[in-house]
Design a protein around this motif. Structure first.
Motif, mmCIF file in Angstrom:
data_model
loop_
_atom_site.group_PDB
_atom_site.id
_atom_site.type_symbol
_atom_site.label_atom_id
_atom_site.label_comp_id
_atom_site.label_asym_id
_atom_site.label_seq_id
_atom_site.Cartn_x
_atom_site.Cartn_y
_atom_site.Cartn_z
ATOM 1 N N ILE A 146 -9.694 6.556 6.916
ATOM 2 C CA ILE A 146 -9.308 6.858 5.541
ATOM 3 C C ILE A 146 -9.933 5.814 4.625
ATOM 4 O O ILE A 146 -9.723 4.616 4.801
ATOM 5 C CB ILE A 146 -7.776 6.848 5.379
ATOM 6 C CG1 ILE A 146 -7.162 8.028 6.157
ATOM 7 C CG2 ILE A 146 -7.388 6.950 3.898
ATOM 8 C CD1 ILE A 146 -5.672 8.055 6.192
ATOM 9 N N ASP A 147 -10.708 6.286 3.699
ATOM 10 C CA ASP A 147 -11.360 5.382 2.746
ATOM 11 C C ASP A 147 -10.707 5.601 1.393
ATOM 12 O O ASP A 147 -10.735 6.691 0.828
ATOM 13 C CB ASP A 147 -12.857 5.713 2.691
ATOM 14 C CG ASP A 147 -13.568 4.833 1.670
ATOM 15 O OD1 ASP A 147 -12.932 3.838 1.232
ATOM 16 O OD2 ASP A 147 -14.716 5.153 1.323
ATOM 17 N N LEU A 148 -10.093 4.541 0.873
ATOM 18 C CA LEU A 148 -9.335 4.696 -0.362
ATOM 19 C C LEU A 148 -10.237 4.921 -1.576
ATOM 20 O O LEU A 148 -9.789 5.405 -2.611
ATOM 21 C CB LEU A 148 -8.435 3.483 -0.587
ATOM 22 C CG LEU A 148 -7.268 3.348 0.404
ATOM 23 C CD1 LEU A 148 -6.492 2.085 0.131
ATOM 24 C CD2 LEU A 148 -6.359 4.562 0.354
ATOM 25 N N GLU A 149 -11.507 4.510 -1.427
ATOM 26 C CA GLU A 149 -12.428 4.679 -2.563
ATOM 27 C C GLU A 149 -12.723 6.164 -2.820
ATOM 28 O O GLU A 149 -12.787 6.605 -3.953
ATOM 29 C CB GLU A 149 -13.746 3.945 -2.285
ATOM 30 C CG GLU A 149 -13.602 2.417 -2.187
ATOM 31 C CD GLU A 149 -13.025 1.809 -3.464
ATOM 32 O OE1 GLU A 149 -13.480 2.203 -4.557
ATOM 33 O OE2 GLU A 149 -12.087 0.982 -3.363
ATOM 34 N N THR A 150 -12.889 6.900 -1.699
ATOM 35 C CA THR A 150 -13.069 8.346 -1.848
ATOM 36 C C THR A 150 -11.838 9.015 -1.276
ATOM 37 O O THR A 150 -11.732 9.246 -0.078
ATOM 38 C CB THR A 150 -14.316 8.826 -1.073
ATOM 39 O OG1 THR A 150 -14.199 8.321 0.269
ATOM 40 C CG2 THR A 150 -15.598 8.338 -1.710
ATOM 41 N N PRO A 151 -10.865 9.299 -2.126
ATOM 42 C CA PRO A 151 -9.546 9.691 -1.647
ATOM 43 C C PRO A 151 -9.579 10.877 -0.702
ATOM 44 O O PRO A 151 -10.280 11.852 -0.921
ATOM 45 C CB PRO A 151 -8.806 10.057 -2.933
ATOM 46 C CG PRO A 151 -9.552 9.362 -4.009
ATOM 47 C CD PRO A 151 -10.976 9.302 -3.582
ATOM 48 N N ILE A 190 -2.832 13.751 -1.483
ATOM 49 C CA ILE A 190 -4.056 12.971 -1.629
ATOM 50 C C ILE A 190 -3.707 11.510 -1.364
ATOM 51 O O ILE A 190 -2.700 11.003 -1.849
ATOM 52 C CB ILE A 190 -4.650 13.211 -3.037
ATOM 53 C CG1 ILE A 190 -5.941 12.421 -3.224
ATOM 54 C CG2 ILE A 190 -3.672 12.849 -4.147
ATOM 55 C CD1 ILE A 190 -6.758 12.951 -4.395
ATOM 56 N N CYS A 191 -4.516 10.870 -0.565
ATOM 57 C CA CYS A 191 -4.173 9.510 -0.144
ATOM 58 C C CYS A 191 -4.435 8.516 -1.269
ATOM 59 O O CYS A 191 -5.482 8.531 -1.905
ATOM 60 C CB CYS A 191 -4.978 9.136 1.105
ATOM 61 S SG CYS A 191 -4.437 7.571 1.785
ATOM 62 N N ARG A 192 -3.444 7.622 -1.524
ATOM 63 C CA ARG A 192 -3.570 6.654 -2.622
ATOM 64 C C ARG A 192 -3.533 5.208 -2.150
ATOM 65 O O ARG A 192 -4.005 4.315 -2.815
ATOM 66 C CB ARG A 192 -2.417 6.842 -3.620
ATOM 67 C CG ARG A 192 -2.430 8.170 -4.366
ATOM 68 C CD ARG A 192 -3.575 8.244 -5.331
ATOM 69 N NE ARG A 192 -3.436 9.381 -6.234
ATOM 70 C CZ ARG A 192 -4.448 9.926 -6.886
ATOM 71 N NH1 ARG A 192 -5.668 9.419 -6.739
ATOM 72 N NH2 ARG A 192 -4.269 10.937 -7.684
ATOM 73 N N SER A 193 -2.889 4.953 -1.016
ATOM 74 C CA SER A 193 -2.756 3.541 -0.609
ATOM 75 C C SER A 193 -2.523 3.459 0.893
ATOM 76 O O SER A 193 -2.264 4.461 1.559
ATOM 77 C CB SER A 193 -1.560 2.907 -1.318
ATOM 78 O OG SER A 193 -0.376 3.552 -0.898
ATOM 79 N N SER A 194 -2.625 2.248 1.382
ATOM 80 C CA SER A 194 -2.259 2.017 2.781
ATOM 81 C C SER A 194 -1.745 0.600 2.905
ATOM 82 O O SER A 194 -2.094 -0.288 2.127
ATOM 83 C CB SER A 194 -3.473 2.232 3.684
ATOM 84 O OG SER A 194 -4.351 1.127 3.544
ATOM 85 N N ARG A 195 -0.831 0.394 3.848
ATOM 86 C CA ARG A 195 -0.355 -0.982 4.111
ATOM 87 C C ARG A 195 -0.052 -1.096 5.594
ATOM 88 O O ARG A 195 0.283 -0.096 6.263
ATOM 89 C CB ARG A 195 0.868 -1.317 3.266
ATOM 90 C CG ARG A 195 2.068 -0.472 3.566
ATOM 91 C CD ARG A 195 3.179 -0.694 2.550
ATOM 92 N NE ARG A 195 4.090 0.452 2.535
ATOM 93 C CZ ARG A 195 5.150 0.553 3.326
ATOM 94 N NH1 ARG A 195 5.460 -0.418 4.158
ATOM 95 N NH2 ARG A 195 5.928 1.625 3.272
ATOM 96 N N ALA A 196 -0.203 -2.299 6.097
ATOM 97 C CA ALA A 196 0.023 -2.512 7.519
ATOM 98 C C ALA A 196 1.509 -2.486 7.798
ATOM 99 O O ALA A 196 2.312 -2.962 7.003
ATOM 100 C CB ALA A 196 -0.571 -3.839 7.937
ATOM 101 N N ALA A 197 1.887 -1.904 8.926
ATOM 102 C CA ALA A 197 3.289 -1.887 9.342
ATOM 103 C C ALA A 197 3.298 -1.963 10.858
ATOM 104 O O ALA A 197 2.987 -0.989 11.541
ATOM 105 C CB ALA A 197 3.977 -0.628 8.847
ATOM 106 N N GLY A 198 3.628 -3.146 11.396
ATOM 107 C CA GLY A 198 3.602 -3.329 12.847
ATOM 108 C C GLY A 198 2.188 -3.155 13.359
ATOM 109 O O GLY A 198 1.245 -3.732 12.802
ATOM 110 N N GLU A 199 2.063 -2.347 14.389
ATOM 111 C CA GLU A 199 0.742 -2.161 14.972
ATOM 112 C C GLU A 199 -0.106 -1.191 14.150
ATOM 113 O O GLU A 199 -1.314 -1.330 14.047
ATOM 114 C CB GLU A 199 0.864 -1.635 16.403
ATOM 115 C CG GLU A 199 1.340 -2.705 17.363
ATOM 116 C CD GLU A 199 1.392 -2.210 18.788
ATOM 117 O OE1 GLU A 199 0.943 -1.070 19.046
ATOM 118 O OE2 GLU A 199 1.886 -2.973 19.622
#
Lengths: 751, 781
Positions: free
Chosen positions: A609-614, A633-642
């Motif tokens: 998933i590339d946040l630049e090109t949603p 449509i994907c807007r963000s991502s954050r790490a959670a555990g593994e």
């Protein structure tokens, strides 16, 4: 039983006679210790009603002894008006608290926990009209609520949902200010389209008479269901709502109301600014988890304006919803109770709503409640109202009288200053008397507070809420006492955001009071060091002032508002779904959902998933064999555990999307229940006190920092929510964005 | 006969000897001694014995003494007032005379500023500098006849004195001026004999500073004779209004200053009268000169008791009336007799507003509470302060109120700019009061910053600091009224339960002159306390039960019964006398322990305690743990004391068991119907000496509790609290009074109170707990 009565009642009378004797301090101290001992012993079995009443009685002994002593020995001489007048005010404030304590003991004598009856055969179910009154809040908020209401588990032919729009009335559409008229016409059109696409009846009346009550009564005219359900615009019900409530009406033909608690998804200003949300029980839990259950015992649980089911025939007997006061809900319940109708309270969160986020709207809401309740007290005189049982009179009087708390709270805050600065002796006692009467009474009342409310209220938090409201409600009380018919319905603003941390516009009086109390604390320290003979009374008063200073310090934190960028409140749902990316199905778990988007965790390996090109995808939910699908449509991502959690926004929001959101968020009551239960943990007095002390210091410093303008916050990039698209007439309603903080635009909703 | 008077004299001389060898030491009243000894700076404060000029005293034969008893002659502190009275007849008034004030003052008094102002009958007659630290000096102030009046004249002395070198508050306790009662008085130029009743008021005191009243009864001391003399004696005592009377009984008149009351009943009185040369005495009551110029004789000639009563009544209505009115019934001599709900100002106690310019203002007065008043916490007695302070007082300035020698309230004068009090309420705990007479002191501590340095150039002792107005009042709340006995304070203050007209028996177990004298002395003193003659029926023997009549019992334990009862009193042999004297002079075996406040009465324990006290390490040397332990044990002890209503300043003097001269105790009679007050000694002479000691104003005033003893060794009073009290009388049965009584009783017995509350409300709570679930909406429905 009768013979026990003949023994117990005279014993009680004799006991009262004994308490009414002016005994020595020595006797009092030993009595207090003994009573506290019995009380603590009885408190060890909270589930036992007999021991509960023993606890109450013994707490009552301490209170009565205190009241007796306070009345007979501590008042200044009437010939010293400088001492007497403030002394009397403080005395009355304390007596008010004691009266409220007595009433609360009565209310909480034996709280009920209802069991839901079977709703019965589908064919025999009553017809239900759901009213969603709105004034001028945003369509997307309404869309969520309407979708949830439409998703209620109930035979479709017996359920009608009405949007009662007071923002698009004829009067508004023809307003002499063309800007208002245009906005009203636009809103009217948009909502009409939204309702049509959701299968909801849209109704806008001609005039905005009698505010919410008038609007609901208009709803009664255009509908004909046997039962009427009221949801505020922001109160989205869970699917089981009617299942949990309608069955009661079959059991009791005189039942007019089934009220359920209001559960909130967002923090109030205190929770937000002190950062206690989701850890500390919310303020209203004390009312909904404890008090309403207590009122239910005496058939006095009352209508809270939303999240309730009412019987049409009952309403008809009282000419609909009452609109004399600005708290039409309580007034309506009072009118129906007076006519012999019954009410029931179901202690299960069945709706999820919003509470005011900013301090301004919070105070606005409280001012309305306060003024409305006092209107009822003055205009309806519940204690004297015809048709009520004695228990109901006591309960209503208690509920209404409660709103005089700002007067007593302010008396407690300012009284010590009179001694510290001017040596006025308004409370005549030495330290030994204070220890024997007041301290033991205070210990008893703190213990009772913990016993009754410990699960839903941390120590000192009640005092903080009271103080925070008192400063600004004082004026509201005076105004309603001066002219009980004057207050008008002001709508509570909800769903607001703050783009940066700042002091509330109402902060000034809190700072002034804080600095006055601080000066008093410093001056009392100076007096300690320089006055060898004044220490005894000064010890009491300075200690008292220090507690007030702590409250005032923590309150500074409440008015120093942290920024709130979250527009849509998330609810953790943990639900399995499929995500279709480029034609390929992925197993996902939807961690939480809001009306703006969802958080997604991939069960298997996450796709690139590339946040630049949603990334755009379709989510498929399954329910009873049906597939519910919507685009994200994907807007963000954050790490959670593994793995990682990805934030997806809805690509566009059609009525179907809102039905999917309702399915996602409100299909399971257990989600709300679990969140509620998780934070209802009893905290010890010492833990609470140290936590409170920490707040006092930390929040004072933070507020001072804000007032000095020392806020370092970086701008946060944010995407606007997807527009709401109503296909039928191609109406496009823009989604919410940060550029338009509603606090500036003044958008408001009922609440 | 000779033996009797010999014994009487012997007893008196023993008393004098034990009270103090020198005259000057006697100048400090016994009542003041504890005060001086109790202050930190009291070392050496007692005036040294000073030789006074005996010639001067003896010379003034025409000196009319002041009527007040010895302990009124002290003016202490920086500004004190003393009031005295003396009686004159017409010729004495016209002749005028001099007011003789023989005084000695403390060495600490600064002579430059010390001044005594003298007023007679409310008019200034002059003042003099107080400057006689080394010996008694007699100031003679001429008083012209226009300042005087026939009957009782009032002298008001105001002493203002400051310390030479010390400006502290404590130092003000070192300031005193003491008048010599024997040589102070009014010296008239017209000698006057004893011719009428009014002239009796001028009778002088004997060497022991007591007013001697000798009853001369011929023949056997029968109950009949005693009952006949009792009304006469009591009326005479009330008329004299002196609280230092000692009554003795004999068959011949006494010697020295005093009054002989000759009972000449028709059945044998004629012989007596002729023997005494009084045959010409008229029937009824009359006054004659005595054997010497300073002795008066009152003669009663009557046929029987009825006749006696008629004679007394005639006298009371006639010649005694004025004296009674200006004496015992006169208000405003420092005493406020109060009842529930009353308000009394200081003015009514005779206080006159004065501006005070010293450091410690002391104002005292007595409050006479009702005899059946139950002291507890159900209410407070309010002091309404009308006063003002001047600017510049130190922050420690305060008003202390002492009741019966205990500080019960302090009120700080916070405002350093000066403050005015217009009826400021200061609540005094009722428990500090007792039935009967209570001594209340208002102490205003008024330091200023300059006092700390006390530089002579900065001192301004004339600058006013405080004014206490005579409108300052006390307000008595509604009182719990129940006669709870034993209570010796009520006995001493109000003659309770014998006053109030209720008949009772005075039972004297032996008809010897000493026992009878003691009984009559006690009766006289009680009449004075009751301000009315008591209706006592005197009997010889033992009290009878079952009559329901209260009794006052004088008992010498029949120690000498084996000598056999004769017509007259039974007398001990010479050896018995010496044995008894020896017993009287026996030194106190544990005198050191007896003054320690922790004395237990157990010799070993006391010695051990003394050892620990002397070897205890200083607090600084102790470890933290030991200090905490000490603090804890002290706190526990204080709490325990507080719980049992004992002040923390109670230096309890415990009796040593062995060696009490007399014991006065009150109890319920064995049949439970009445109250007996028993005064008991081991020998008749002991009872006489003991009663005489007991009725001394300083001792009588301190009577309290259920039992009081006079110790042989020190002749000091030891009062023991009543172990158990019973209700002797409950007249007011109104709900209000019953509630107050209940409150008071439950305060004293709070264990019972707490248990009752827990039980009653516990039962109620359980019932409520069972009932409430059945009310309202039910679970099971």
């Amino acid at each position: 039983m009768t013979c026990v009565k003949w023994l117990a009642v005279p014993a009680g009378m004799f006991g009262l006679f004994l308490l009414w004797l002016p005994i020595s301090l020595q006797a009092q101290l030993i009595l207090s210790f003994a009573v506290l001992g019995v009380m603590f012993l009885a408190m060890t079995r909270p589930a036992n009603t007999t021991l509960r009443l023993v606890t109450f009685t013994f707490a009552g002994i301490l209170a009565m002894r205190y009241a007796f002593w306070r009345t007979t020995e501590t008042l200044p001489s009437i010939y010293e008006p400088l001492n007497f007048i403030p002394g009397l005010i403080l005395y009355l404030a304390e007596m008010y608290c004691l009266a409220m304590l007595a009433i609360s003991f009565f209310m909480l004598a034996d709280p009920l926990k209802r069991k839901t009856p079977e709703p019965g055969e589908a064919a025999s179910l009553p017809t239900v009209d759901v009213f969603i009154p709105s004034y001028n809040e945003e369509p997307e908020l309404l869309a969520g609520t309407l979708a949830a209401a439409k998703s209620l588990l109930y035979p479709k032919d017996k359920l009608n949902v009405y949007l009662l729009d007071d923002g698009g009335t004829e009067a508004k559409r023809n307003h002499k200010d063309p800007r208002i008229a245009i906005a009203a016409i636009r809103r009217h059109e948009q909502l009409k389209a939204l309702c049509a696409s959701l299968g909801v009846h849209y109704h806008a009346r001609k005039q905005n008479d009698h505010a919410k009550a008038g609007n609901l009564n208009e709803g009664l005219k255009v509908s004909n269901g046997e039962l009427v359900v009221v949801f505020d615009a922001d109160h989205a019900p869970v699917r089981e709502f009617l299942r949990e409530t309608v069955g009661f009406f079959r059991e009791d033909k005189k039942l007019f109301l089934v009220q359920t608690p209001h559960y909130f998804l967002n923090p109030d200003p205190l929770e937000k600014n002190l950062q206690t949300f989701a850890r500390m029980p919310s303020e209203n839990e004390m009312f909904y988890s404890i008090l309403q259950r207590g009122l239910d015992k005496w058939n006095a649980s009352f209508f809270c304006g939303s999240a309730a089911v009412l019987r049409r025939s009952a309403l008809a007997s009282a000419n609909g919803f009452s609109g004399q006061s600005i708290t039409e809900d309580c007034e309506t319940a009072l009118a129906l109770h007076s006519k012999g109708w019954h009410s029931i309270y179901v202690d299960k969160p069945l709706i999820a709503g919003l509470q005011p986020e900013t301090f301004v709207s919070f105070i606005g809401q409280r001012a309305r409640w306060c003024q409305g309740m006092l209107q009822i007290l003055i205009l309806n005189r519940p204690f004297l109202a015809k048709g009520l049982t004695l228990a109901q009179r006591i309960c209503y009087a208690g509920i209404n009288l409660f709103w005089l708390f700002p007067l007593s709270r302010l008396a407690f805050v300012f009284s010590p200053l009179l001694y510290i600065f001017f040596s006025l002796e308004i409370y005549q006692a030495n330290i030994l008397e204070f220890a024997s009467y007041a301290v033991t009474y205070l210990i008893g009342s703190f213990a009772m507070q913990s016993y009754l409310y410990g699960r839903v209220r941390w120590p000192w938090v009640s005092e903080l809420y009271e103080y925070v409201q008192s400063v600004l409600l004082f004026g509201s009380i005076l105004s309603v006492i001066r002219n009980p018919r004057k207050p008008t319905f002001n709508v509570t603003a909800k769903g607001q955001t703050l783009d940066r941390s700042t002091l509330s516009p109402l902060a000034r009086p809190y700072f002034i009071i804080f600095f006055v109390l601080l000066a008093a604390a410093l001056y009392s320290g100076y007096r300690f060091l320089t006055e060898p003979v004044a220490t005894e009374l000064l010890t009491i008063v300075a200690g008292w002032n220090l507690i007030n200073l702590g409250l005032a310090g923590a309150a500074l934190g409440v008015v120093a508002e942290r920024r709130e960028l979250r527009r849509n409140q998330r609810l953790p749902v943990k639900r399995h779904a499929l995500m279709k990316i480029d034609g390929k199905l992925n197993n996902i778990i939807i961690q939480d959902a809001s009306s703006g988007g969802i958080s997604v965790e991939f069960v298997d390996k996450a796709p690139e998933i590339d946040l630049e090109t949603p990334l755009e995808a379709t989510i498929q939910l399954r329910r009873a064999g049906q597939i519910i699908a919507f685009d994200v449509i994907c807007r963000s991502s954050r790490a959670a555990g593994e793995g990682a959690i990805y934030g997806f926004a809805y690509k566009e929001r059609t009525p179907e999307t809102f039905m999917a959101i309702a399915e996602l968020m409100f299909s399971d009551q257990a989600v709300l229940q679990e969140r509620l239960v998780r934070r209802q943990v009893r905290r010890s007095f010492f833990w609470g006190t140290s936590r409170f002390a920490l707040w006092s210091i930390r929040e004072t410093l933070r507020a001072l920092q804000y007032s000095a303008g020392l806020i370092r916050e970086s701008a946060v990039k944010s995407f606007a929510d997807a527009p709401i698209v109503v296909k039928e007439n191609n109406a496009q309603i823009p989604g919410r964005a940060v550029e338009l903080p509603p606090v500036l635009t003044g958008t408001q909703a009922y609440g | 006969m000779a033996k009797t008077s010999l014994l009487a004299m012997l007893g008196l001389s023993i008393l004098v000897a034990s009270a103090g060898a020198g005259r000057a030491e006697g100048l400090v009243a016994d009542s003041v001694k504890p005060l001086l000894e109790g202050t930190a700076l009291s070392g050496g404060l007692l005036p040294k014995p000073v030789e006074t000029k005996k010639t001067e005293q003896a010379a003034d034969k025409n000196l009319v003494p002041f009527e007040q008893s010895t302990d009124a002659y002290m003016l202490a502190g920086e500004d004190d007032v003393a009031t005295f009275t003396f009686a004159l007849d017409g010729p004495q008034v016209s002749a005028g005379g001099t007011l003789n004030l023989a005084y000695v003052n403390a060495v600490s008094v600064l002579p430059d500023t010390a001044k005594m102002d003298v007023e007679v009958n409310g008019r200034d007659i002059g003042s003099f500098a107080i400057a006689s630290p080394n010996g008694t000096l007699t100031e003679k102030i001429a008083v012209a006849s226009e300042f005087l009046k026939a009957g009782r004249n009032v002298v008001r002395l105001r002493a203002r004195q400051h310390h030479r070198v010390d400006c502290s508050l404590d130092a003000t306790y070192e300031l005193w001026t003491k008048l010599d009662p024997a040589s102070s008085g009014f010296a008239t130029s017209a000698a006057s004999g004893f011719t009428d009743f009014d002239s009796l008021l001028a009778v002088r005191r004997n060497a022991a500073q007591r007013t001697d009243v000798r009853i001369v009864v011929p023949g056997a001391l029968s109950a009949e004779a005693l009952n006949e003399l009792a009304p006469v004696l009591q009326s005479l005592i009330l008329f004299l209004n002196r609280d230092d009377v000692s009554v003795s009984v004999a068959d011949k008149p006494g010697t020295g200053p005093g009054i002989d009351l000759v009972m000449a009943m028709d059945r044998g009185g004629a012989a007596t009268l002729s023997k005494l040369g009084l045959s010409s005495a008229p029937r009824g009551l009359s006054v004659q000169g005595g054997a010497t110029a300073d002795r008066a004789t009152v003669v009663l000639r009557a046929a029987n008791l009825n006749d006696v009563n008629a004679a007394v009544l005639a006298a009371v209505k006639g010649p005694l009336a004025d004296g009674l009115k200006s004496g015992i019934f006169e208000k405003g001599r420092g005493v406020l007799t109060v009842d529930a709900g009353e308000r009394r100002t200081l003015k009514e106690a005779g206080y006159e507003t004065r501006v005070f310019s010293g450091r410690l203002s002391r104002t005292d007065f007595a409050v006479e509470m009702p005899a059946d008043f139950y002291a507890a916490e159900y209410a407070t007695l309010d002091l309404r302060l009308h006063a003002a302070t001047s600017p510049g007082l130190d922050q420690t300035a305060q008003l202390l109120v002492r009741v019966n020698d205990k500080v019960v309230k302090s009120y700080p004068f916070r405002n350093r700019e000066g403050e005015q009090f217009d009826g400021k309420r200061i609540e005094l705990p009722l428990r500090a009061f007792r039935p009967g007479v209570n001594h209340v002191e208002l102490l205003a501590e008024l330091p200023v910053a300059a006092d700390a340095a006390c530089r002579p150039e900065e001192r301004d002792d004339g600058k006013p600091r405080f004014i206490l107005l005579d409108t300052t009042a006390i307000e008595v709340p509604a009182l719990a009224r129940v006669g709870r006995l034993p209570d010796l304070a009520a006995l001493a203050g109000k003659a309770y339960p014998y006053g109030g007209g209720k008949p009772f028996d005075l039972v004297i177990d032996r008809a010897d002159s000493q026992s009878v004298g003691a009984g009559l002395t006690l009766l006289s003193r009680l009449a004075l306390s009751a301000r009315a003659p008591l209706t006592a029926k005197i009997a010889i023997g033992t009290p009878t039960q079952g009559t329901g009549r209260d009794a006052l019992v004088v008992s010498s334990q029949n120690e000498f019964a084996e000598l056999g009862a004769t017509d007259k009193a039974s007398f001990p042999s010479e050896t018995d006398i010496s044995a008894s004297v020896a017993a009287l002079l026996e030194p106190d075996p544990v005198v050191t322990a007896s003054v320690s406040d922790t004395a237990t009465g157990n010799e070993t324990a006391d010695l051990l305690q003394a050892f620990h006290n002397s070897t205890a390490a200083g607090e600084g040397d102790l470890s933290f743990g030991s200090r905490a332990q000490l603090w804890l044990s002290a706190a526990t002890k204080n709490f325990g004391r507080w719980l049992s209503y004992q002040g923390d300043d109670t230096a309890r003097v415990t009796p040593h068991g062995a060696g009490s001269l007399v014991t006065l105790s009150q109890m319920r009679s064995p049949d439970g119907l009445s109250t007996w007050t028993v005064i008991k000694a081991s020998a008749p002479r002991d009872i006489e000496a003991g009663v005489n000691r007991l009725v001394e104003p300083a001792i009588w005033r301190d009577l309290d509790g259920g039992t009081a003893t006079i110790e042989i060794a020190s002749l000091s009073l030891v009062s023991l609290p009543a172990a158990d009290r019973y209700i002797a009388d409950l007249q007011d049965r109104s709900p209000g009074n019953l509630r107050r009584v209940a409150a008071a009783w439950f305060s004293d017995n709070f264990q019972i109170y707490v248990l009752l509350v827990l039980a009653c409300l516990g039962i109620f709570a359980v019932w409520l707990g069972i009932t409430v679930p059945r009310k309202g909406v039910r679970y099971d429905r």
